[in-house]
Enzyme design. Structure first.
Site, PDB file in Angstrom:
ATOM      1  NE  ARG A   1      39.165  49.446  47.942  1.00 58.06           N
ATOM      2  CZ  ARG A   1      40.422  49.540  47.308  1.00 58.06           C
ATOM      3  NH1 ARG A   1      41.608  49.830  47.905  1.00 58.06           N
ATOM      4  NH2 ARG A   1      40.646  49.473  45.787  1.00 58.06           N
TER       5      ARG A   1
ATOM      6  CD  GLU B   1      44.552  47.910  30.758  1.00 61.30           C
ATOM      7  OE1 GLU B   1      44.558  48.752  29.734  1.00 61.30           O
ATOM      8  OE2 GLU B   1      44.288  48.179  31.968  1.00 61.30           O
TER       9      GLU B   1
END
Length: 236
Positions: free
Chosen positions: A118, A155
């Site tokens: 994006r 993560e």
């Protein structure tokens, strides 16, 4: 946008420190222990980049209202800030680009580097308006030709950004990094490191949306972070 690395900046504003943690756009809430193992950040009030300098600008509310919050996407517990609804409103889309252009025009920016994916929506429009070139920072094996790569911690695992060799044509080129959202800061930090390895001067990181902790006086790897609006946890 690849904001999934574990990262936490230290707040100089108590309110920001106490902001309610929430997973947004696939980002885990940052904690100090994770930050020590991931990417380093320095907070410097003397070189701050707050949420849109003209806080009373009516365009900001329109931008915030145009962003849809999709609960539990792409997985349970994540509140996804969806900018595609903003893109359906050309006037609001233009307002967002204009606010960035107003900030960076006159800052002698040589290149705008957009982070996949994006960052590719806002980056080229900003680059054209301020007379800068556009550099795509892409995920692995998306760019043909010779590239340099920078890994970063997620993560669960790692990811990577790549840039064409030669995209930075001379040492000291002034670069603005653009993405749609900053949550943990890991992807932006990887972009900073990648560009600095090519001897660019990263001036600032600019994002449409930021977690509340990025409202005031934040830096990533010593570089200011500028966001237009805070992320939301739900649609009202």
């Amino acid at each position: 946008m690849g904001e999934e690395a574990s990262f936490n900046a230290v707040s100089v504003m108590e309110a920001a420190t106490n902001a309610k943690p929430a997973k947004e756009n696939g980002c885990a809430p940052a904690v100090a222990e994770e930050a020590a193992e991931a990417v380093a950040a320095v907070v410097a009030p003397e070189a701050a980049a707050p949420v849109a300098a003209a806080a009373a600008d009516p365009r900001l509310q329109g931008i915030s209202d145009a962003i849809r919050v999709v609960p539990h996407f792409p997985k349970q517990g994540i509140m996804f800030n969806d900018i595609t609804t903003l893109l359906l409103r050309p006037g609001v889309f233009k307002d967002a680009v204009d606010l960035f252009v107003e900030r960076y025009r006159g800052m002698r920016i040589d290149a705008v580097a957009g982070i996949e994916a994006r960052g590719f929506i806002f980056g080229p429009a900003i680059a054209l308006a301020i007379g800068a070139k556009f550099i795509p920072l892409r995920k692995p094996r998306k760019l043909p030709g010779e590239v340099i790569s920078e890994k970063y911690v997620l993560e669960y695992g790692t990811d990577c950004l790549e840039m064409h060799v030669g995209a930075i044509e001379r040492p000291g080129e002034r670069v603005l990094i653009v993405d749609d959202l900053v949550a943990t800061g890991g992807t932006l930090c990887a972009g900073i490191r990648l560009l600095e390895r090519a001897e660019a001067d990263v001036v600032e990181c600019a994002c449409l949306i930021g977690l509340p902790k990025f409202k005031d006086f934040y830096k990533l790897n010593g570089k200011p972070v500028y966001v237009l609006v805070e992320s939301r946890e739900s649609d009202k």
